[in-house]
Structure formats: C-alpha cells, structure tokens
Scaffold this motif. Sequence first.
Motif, PDB file in Angstrom:
ATOM      1  N   HIS B 121       0.819  -1.211   0.000  1.00 25.60           N
ATOM      2  CA  HIS B 121       0.000   0.000   0.000  1.00 25.60           C
ATOM      3  C   HIS B 121       0.861   1.274   0.000  1.00 25.60           C
ATOM      4  O   HIS B 121       0.418   2.322  -0.444  1.00 25.60           O
ATOM      5  CB  HIS B 121      -0.954   0.010   1.204  1.00 25.60           C
ATOM      6  CG  HIS B 121      -0.276  -0.250   2.511  1.00 25.60           C
ATOM      7  ND1 HIS B 121      -0.063  -1.525   2.990  1.00 25.60           N
ATOM      8  CD2 HIS B 121       0.255   0.580   3.421  1.00 25.60           C
ATOM      9  CE1 HIS B 121       0.565  -1.447   4.156  1.00 25.60           C
ATOM     10  NE2 HIS B 121       0.768  -0.186   4.438  1.00 25.60           N
ATOM     11  N   MET B 167      -2.530  -3.409   6.173  1.00 27.17           N
ATOM     12  CA  MET B 167      -2.935  -2.978   4.819  1.00 27.17           C
ATOM     13  C   MET B 167      -4.346  -2.376   4.706  1.00 27.17           C
ATOM     14  O   MET B 167      -4.492  -1.249   4.232  1.00 27.17           O
ATOM     15  CB  MET B 167      -2.745  -4.123   3.833  1.00 27.17           C
ATOM     16  CG  MET B 167      -2.832  -3.727   2.383  1.00 27.17           C
ATOM     17  SD  MET B 167      -2.397  -5.119   1.307  1.00 27.17           S
ATOM     18  CE  MET B 167      -0.619  -4.896   1.145  1.00 27.17           C
ATOM     19  N   PRO B 168      -5.403  -3.070   5.148  1.00 21.83           N
ATOM     20  CA  PRO B 168      -6.739  -2.486   4.958  1.00 21.83           C
ATOM     21  C   PRO B 168      -7.045  -1.358   5.948  1.00 21.83           C
ATOM     22  O   PRO B 168      -7.969  -0.566   5.717  1.00 21.83           O
ATOM     23  CB  PRO B 168      -7.684  -3.667   5.184  1.00 21.83           C
ATOM     24  CG  PRO B 168      -6.925  -4.586   6.074  1.00 21.83           C
ATOM     25  CD  PRO B 168      -5.471  -4.411   5.742  1.00 21.83           C
ATOM     26  N   PHE B 170      -4.699   0.854   6.961  1.00 16.00           N
ATOM     27  CA  PHE B 170      -3.735   1.939   6.754  1.00 16.00           C
ATOM     28  C   PHE B 170      -4.491   3.228   6.440  1.00 16.00           C
ATOM     29  O   PHE B 170      -5.287   3.277   5.508  1.00 16.00           O
ATOM     30  CB  PHE B 170      -2.794   1.576   5.605  1.00 16.00           C
ATOM     31  CG  PHE B 170      -1.734   2.598   5.343  1.00 16.00           C
ATOM     32  CD1 PHE B 170      -0.576   2.639   6.109  1.00 16.00           C
ATOM     33  CD2 PHE B 170      -1.884   3.540   4.332  1.00 16.00           C
ATOM     34  CE1 PHE B 170       0.406   3.589   5.871  1.00 16.00           C
ATOM     35  CE2 PHE B 170      -0.910   4.504   4.094  1.00 16.00           C
ATOM     36  CZ  PHE B 170       0.236   4.524   4.862  1.00 16.00           C
ATOM     37  N   ASN B 171      -4.255   4.283   7.229  1.00 17.61           N
ATOM     38  CA  ASN B 171      -5.078   5.487   7.068  1.00 17.61           C
ATOM     39  C   ASN B 171      -4.272   6.785   7.002  1.00 17.61           C
ATOM     40  O   ASN B 171      -4.799   7.865   7.231  1.00 17.61           O
ATOM     41  CB  ASN B 171      -6.123   5.568   8.190  1.00 17.61           C
ATOM     42  CG  ASN B 171      -5.477   5.598   9.565  1.00 17.61           C
ATOM     43  OD1 ASN B 171      -4.250   5.696   9.664  1.00 17.61           O
ATOM     44  ND2 ASN B 171      -6.268   5.537  10.615  1.00 17.61           N
ATOM     45  N   THR B 178      -4.671  -0.226  -0.434  1.00 13.88           N
ATOM     46  CA  THR B 178      -5.532  -0.264   0.752  1.00 13.88           C
ATOM     47  C   THR B 178      -6.991  -0.383   0.323  1.00 13.88           C
ATOM     48  O   THR B 178      -7.768  -1.143   0.912  1.00 13.88           O
ATOM     49  CB  THR B 178      -5.307   0.991   1.629  1.00 13.88           C
ATOM     50  OG1 THR B 178      -4.023   0.865   2.249  1.00 13.88           O
ATOM     51  CG2 THR B 178      -6.372   1.136   2.711  1.00 13.88           C
ATOM     52  N   CYS B 181      -7.647  -3.951  -0.741  1.00 15.20           N
ATOM     53  CA  CYS B 181      -7.507  -4.867   0.395  1.00 15.20           C
ATOM     54  C   CYS B 181      -8.715  -4.751   1.319  1.00 15.20           C
ATOM     55  O   CYS B 181      -9.212  -5.745   1.841  1.00 15.20           O
ATOM     56  CB  CYS B 181      -6.212  -4.593   1.152  1.00 15.20           C
ATOM     57  SG  CYS B 181      -5.837  -5.853   2.367  1.00 15.20           S
ATOM     58  N   ARG B 182      -9.187  -3.511   1.493  1.00 16.37           N
ATOM     59  CA  ARG B 182     -10.369  -3.279   2.324  1.00 16.37           C
ATOM     60  C   ARG B 182     -11.588  -3.949   1.673  1.00 16.37           C
ATOM     61  O   ARG B 182     -12.430  -4.532   2.339  1.00 16.37           O
ATOM     62  CB  ARG B 182     -10.588  -1.770   2.438  1.00 16.37           C
ATOM     63  CG  ARG B 182     -11.363  -1.360   3.665  1.00 16.37           C
ATOM     64  CD  ARG B 182     -11.345   0.155   3.809  1.00 16.37           C
ATOM     65  NE  ARG B 182     -10.125   0.643   4.426  1.00 16.37           N
ATOM     66  CZ  ARG B 182      -9.780   1.925   4.467  1.00 16.37           C
ATOM     67  NH1 ARG B 182     -10.540   2.842   3.905  1.00 16.37           N
ATOM     68  NH2 ARG B 182      -8.667   2.287   5.073  1.00 16.37           N
TER      69      ARG B 182
END
Lengths: 411, 411
Positions: B121, B167-168, B170-171, B178, B181-182
Amino acid sequence: MDSLSHRKAAVKIRLIREDGTPLSGCPVTVKQLSHQFLFGCGAFDSMGYQFAKSKNDDQKAEFFQTRLEKWLKLFNFGTLPFYWAGYEHVQGQPQEAVTKAAAKWLKERGVTVKGHPLCWHSACANWLMQYSNEEIFRLQLERIRREVSAYKGIIDIWDVINEVVIMPNFNKYDNAITRICRDMGRFKLAKAVFEEAKACNPNAVLLINDFNTSVAYEILLEGLLDAGVPIGAIGIQSHQHQGFWGPEKLHEVLERFSRFGLPIHFNENTLISGDLMPAHLEDLNDFQVDSWPSTPEGEERQAKELTEMYTILFEHPLVKAITTWDFTDGAWLHAPSGLLREDNTEKPSYHALYKLFHEDWSTNATVQTDENGILSLEGFKGTYELTCENLKARLELHVDHTGQLIMKNES
Amino acid sequence: MDSLSHRKAAVKIRLIREDGTPLSGCPVTVKQLSHQFLFGCGAFDSMGYQFAKSKNDDQKAEFFQTRLEKWLKLFNFGTLPFYWAGYEHVQGQPQEAVTKAAAKWLKERGVTVKGHPLCWHSACANWLMQYSNEEIFRLQLERIRREVSAYKGIIDIWDVINEVVIMPNFNKYDNAITRICRDMGRFKLAKAVFEEAKACNPNAVLLINDFNTSVAYEILLEGLLDAGVPIGAIGIQSHQHQGFWGPEKLHEVLERFSRFGLPIHFNENTLISGDLMPAHLEDLNDFQVDSWPSTPEGEERQAKELTEMYTILFEHPLVKAITTWDFTDGAWLHAPSGLLREDNTEKPSYHALYKLFHEDWSTNATVQTDENGILSLEGFKGTYELTCENLKARLELHVDHTGQLIMKNES
C-alpha cells in the motif's frame, strides 16, 4: 436526525372490536412489554437459586430470589455457565439437571438464554489431559453435540469458542484445549467446533468471543469467514477493571468490527465502582485481592460510564446485545463490578440502566386513534400491550408495517 | 554441542589427479568462496551505479563503485527496489532497463537477488487511483505477471506482499492497494497475488513480509497457510530505530514464527549508531529529521548489537537469510543505520559483520589428506576451492557426503 431510528419501527394499524367495528377516536394506552434488543447479564445466580431449592435451603433460596427479581426487572437476556471444568467436573457426569432447570426458569420468565462457552482453554476439565490430542478433539466435538442438542429450544445462542487469539499461545498452565489448538491451529479447530454446533442446531446464533480487540482478532475473523465458518455474531469482551475505554476506543472498535456486517454482541462488560486495577498488569487474573470495596464516588462514576457506554453501543445498528458480566459485586476477582452490592442493595448503576432500558429506550404512551380507528405509533422495537377501555391486544413491533388488530376483552 | 552444527556439513572425499592417482598425504588449502546462508543487504546502490554509468557521470559511478566493492566483500544476497511508484512512475513505462542491468551486474558477481515488493500500500503508484477497484486488482495481477516473468532466472526470490496486517486499516493517505484490500479482505488479496507469482515462476521463493510481529501476523500466516497460499518463507522486518530488541524478544519472535516450519528471512534489519528515536512514536515514518548523526559510542553499540543479533539468528536453524536494510548512513529516515558512513568509510559494524561472516562463520584451513588421498573436512555450508600444489578443485559443501573429486591444473 434520530440517532436511534434503527431501534424503532412505525405502524399505522386499525384497531377493531371483535364485531369488526373500529375503535375510532379512542385513547389507547401503549405499554412496552419487552425489547427486541438483548439487554443481557450474567445469570449465574439462577443456578444458585436452583441449587438452594434442590437442597431445601430456604434462606439461601430467598436471598437468590430477591436478587433474581431485581435481575428480571432489568434484563431480557441471560448468560449461563457451561465451563467444562464445572459442567462436567467428573467425566460422564454433566451437571445438566440444575443448569436446565435454571435455563427453563429464565425462559419461562421471557428471558433469552445463552450458553457460555463450549470450547475454551481456561476453566477446562482437567481429566481431559490424560487423553491424546486426537481423543481430546473427539471429546470436544462430542461435548458440543451433547450440550447443543440437549438444550435446543431452551438455549439457542451459544458462545461456541472463547479467546481463540491467545488459545495456542496460552502459557499460564497446561490444558487440553491449548494442546489441540497448538496442534491443529486456530482455524481448523474453530471451523470444526462451529460446524459441529451448527449441525446440532442449525438455527442457533453461534458466537465467537474474545477480549482481544486488536487487529489480530480482525484477521482471525476475516480468515474464518473466508473459510466459510458459520459465525452468527461477533462477541467482544470489555472487562474494564483498569478503566473505562471511553468513547474514542468504543467507536474505533465498533468501526473495525462492523466491517464484517455481522451482528456484534458486547458479551462480557465490566465497569467497576471502586479503585481501578493497576494499568501495568496484562492479565486481569493477575490481580487477586481479598477485598475490593465499592466506594460512593466509584458508584457514581460507574453509573455515568455505563450510561455513556450503553448509549454509544445502542446507537450502533450492528450491536444486537450488551451483557453486563456481574450482576452483583464480589463475583469475578472480587471486583465491585455489579449493579447490586453483595447484600442485594441497588447501586446507582442499577437505576441508571433501568432508566435507559425502561424509560429512555422504551415506548409507553397514550395515543388517540383517528376516526377510522387507526393507531399511528412509532416505538422501540419489541412487544407491546395496547389497552383501550376494557379491551386489550398484543402488538409485535419489529418492522414498519400496517394492518389490523382485534382488541379483545381479556378481563 | 555445536550450536552451529546445522550450518555445517562434513565430507570424506578422495582427491585424485586427472590420471586417477590419489593425492595421498598432501596438504590441501581449503578456502570458502561463498556461503549457502543468505547474508543480505539492500543493494539499491547498484541501481545508482547503473544510472550514473548510463549518464556518463564518471565521478558518481566511481563513488558507487567504491561503495559496491565494499558491499560485495560482505554480502551474497541483495534486495532491489520494485516499489510501484518508482518502478512504474508513469503508467506503461516500467523502469526495467536499469533495474535489470543492476540485477544482472549483481548476479554476475555471485549475488542472489531479491525483488521488493510486488504488492504494497505504501510507495504505490498514484495513477492507480483513477481506476475502479476491479481495475486496480487486475492491474496488480498484471504487474506481478510482468515483473516475475521478466526477471525469471535473474530474480527468483520475491517479497510478494508487504505489511498485510495493517494494509486495509492503513489510514495515513488514500492509496489503491488499501482500497482493494479493504474491499476484498486480506486473505483473498494475498492468495491472489501469491498464486499469480507462483504461476509465473513456480520455483521462485515467495515471501510475505511484515513489521508487525505480534499474534496478528501469526494468525494471518496460519489462515493463509490453511488456505493453501504458496508462501515459501516468512519475512520479518526488524527496524530497531527505537532500540535493540534484545535476545529475549528475538528468541520469542523466533519461537512463535518457527512453529510454521517454514524458512524465516529477517528481511529488513536496522540497528542505528546514533541517538535512538523516541519510544512514544508508533510509526517510524513520523520521525523526520534533517540530520541524524552517527556517534562514536553509537557506532560501538551498533557493532555490538549487530553481532549479538546475527549470532542469535544464525544459531536458529529456520533462519535462512538476514538482510541489513541500509548499507550506508543517511538513507531511509536519514538514520545512521548503515555499515558505512555517508562518505563510504567503514564503521565498526562493517568490520563486526565481516568478522562474523568471513572469519567466525567461514571455514578456511589447510588439511592433510590421508594415505588414500582422503580429505576429511567439516565446514560451513557453501562453495569451496581446494588447492594442493598446483592442482585445484571446487567443492560444493551443502550436505554431508562422501565421494571423489578430480583436482586439475588450472594455471
């Protein structure tokens, strides 16, 4: 915008007499009898009550009865213990009679009952450790088959597996379940126990439950759901002996775990009304004290924090149940974690929850029907009694709907 | 007991002349040419060298050459960058020429090359964000197909997916990976990218890599392996800008991740020779300084800690590779994380690692053959040159074996 609109339903319903004439322009007393939402609490005392009765210990039975009456005024959802060490202390002698009596007693009083838990490394039967891992696994599945089948129709909600995140790494003491989890891996074990429970009661709500709310639990859930494990709801523990999580953590946890679209049960909630446990301890079980007093300031704080926490959870559409772990002080870890003190007197937290459940989040009103006998009502989801003059009817308010209801003389 | 016996192999081998006569009672010089163990380092400078050469910048090329000569004296395993943002800054224009030239240059010098990473990501191409999630996913698989195929035979070790745990969630900034992955979940995405890489190069060693060494990474691995994802080795990052993990954490991490029975690569190791980064920062990228000096005391500490860490890792049978992330100071985060200072002078850590790899963990000796010409030798696994008088032979010492070797006049 109403932050609780997801908890409510609206009806436009025509009230008629048995002869078909409408109850026009009639003031109707609307009384909420029960909630769709599961307001839960540990109901271990219902077992104590059954024990006392079975031993003709009237004094103890009376003490438990007082306690249980207060319990029933508040809750509609009770957790009963199925710890393997207690439920089948001696192999082949499950404690079914008392447990079933308690479950039925609760059910007869309108309480939905949950069994906790079917697979866990703690409070696990010691006699299992004489067996090979293959045998332990076989016995674990057999136990699930036995319990889920025996209670079907009485208990249809189960914490199937508890604390899987730590399960294979648990190193406080040797136990049979950590052994097989280490051997098989978390995924194979969890899949097997869920599938066994599902096969025995296909309509049951099957829960996974954990105190670990980190990304580890998220990943576990993601992998289990990808592998088709029939998880019906996500259980989250929130024992806050070291202090209230606060709104930020609550929202953060809700956001991360709502991603799966599954119902969320706050399965084990604790907020204490005494001094906080030191923050440096990692395992709550490492804090063993002889006495842990409830204080007046602590009781005010507990009531305030419970109100804040329940309000946040009730506002989240995926939260379907919140269970207060200890009904009375002095239970797990001797903590002042109850809504009653040990002598059954009510703490401010008891009244705070009563106000939320049965005042703020209940609909009780008098509503006038229109000239066609139509009652327009929006209320919290649940079951209602409608009364008009000497006529009564039951209304199930779970989704928006229209229709017609016959009011009968029930006197 | 020899704590490094798993790193060694023994031979009893008959050395003969080309005419078949044995080299009896002959002193043989045994020289280790290379190691089976992967002593790795970031080899990004080999790209800088190729750039400088392609631009006829002789001064810069010479500077990099000096640096790379020191690199080659130490290492046999190099990581090359395949960050999507850099490798394909403009869609459809992969930076293949320079990267392949660098990879070949390393390979010709006996270096095993790894590509890092194929899916991540961070450092992800911004142009991806114009596409739908389906398109991003398709482009991600296409990129894997393109790179893994193009470098097959030159690069056969890949960090396939990087930092899946976060990964999902990550903000820090929006990015294409991301997003997918989300959308897909960690398991489906990781499975897809591994399967794509495997299909393109079935014999490649495919790695998953993470800085998160908590139980979350364990559970991710458990679920991926249960789902049949072709993970060839487990990558563990160990950027210790906030201080040395120490033996306790190292042993604990090794114990937890060795449970899978897979090779473990310490893929990204950093120990710094200056002040430590403040412990309260969660993300290393949040510590941005203009200058971060190396100090004499820090350099001594770095050398000592590297020695302790490499020794612990080299003793663990499942560790197959250790990669020092920065060869020189002032690279990532400007940290004094190198074995060379920015001016290419050698730090104590350079000499400490040289001593470990090429003295303590190398076998160089003179051994006498017996009356039948048999050479008995135990040595660190790798490739050897044997010399006796004017005769030479190569010996591959990877497993215990017996046999016969013809010594030839190579002068």
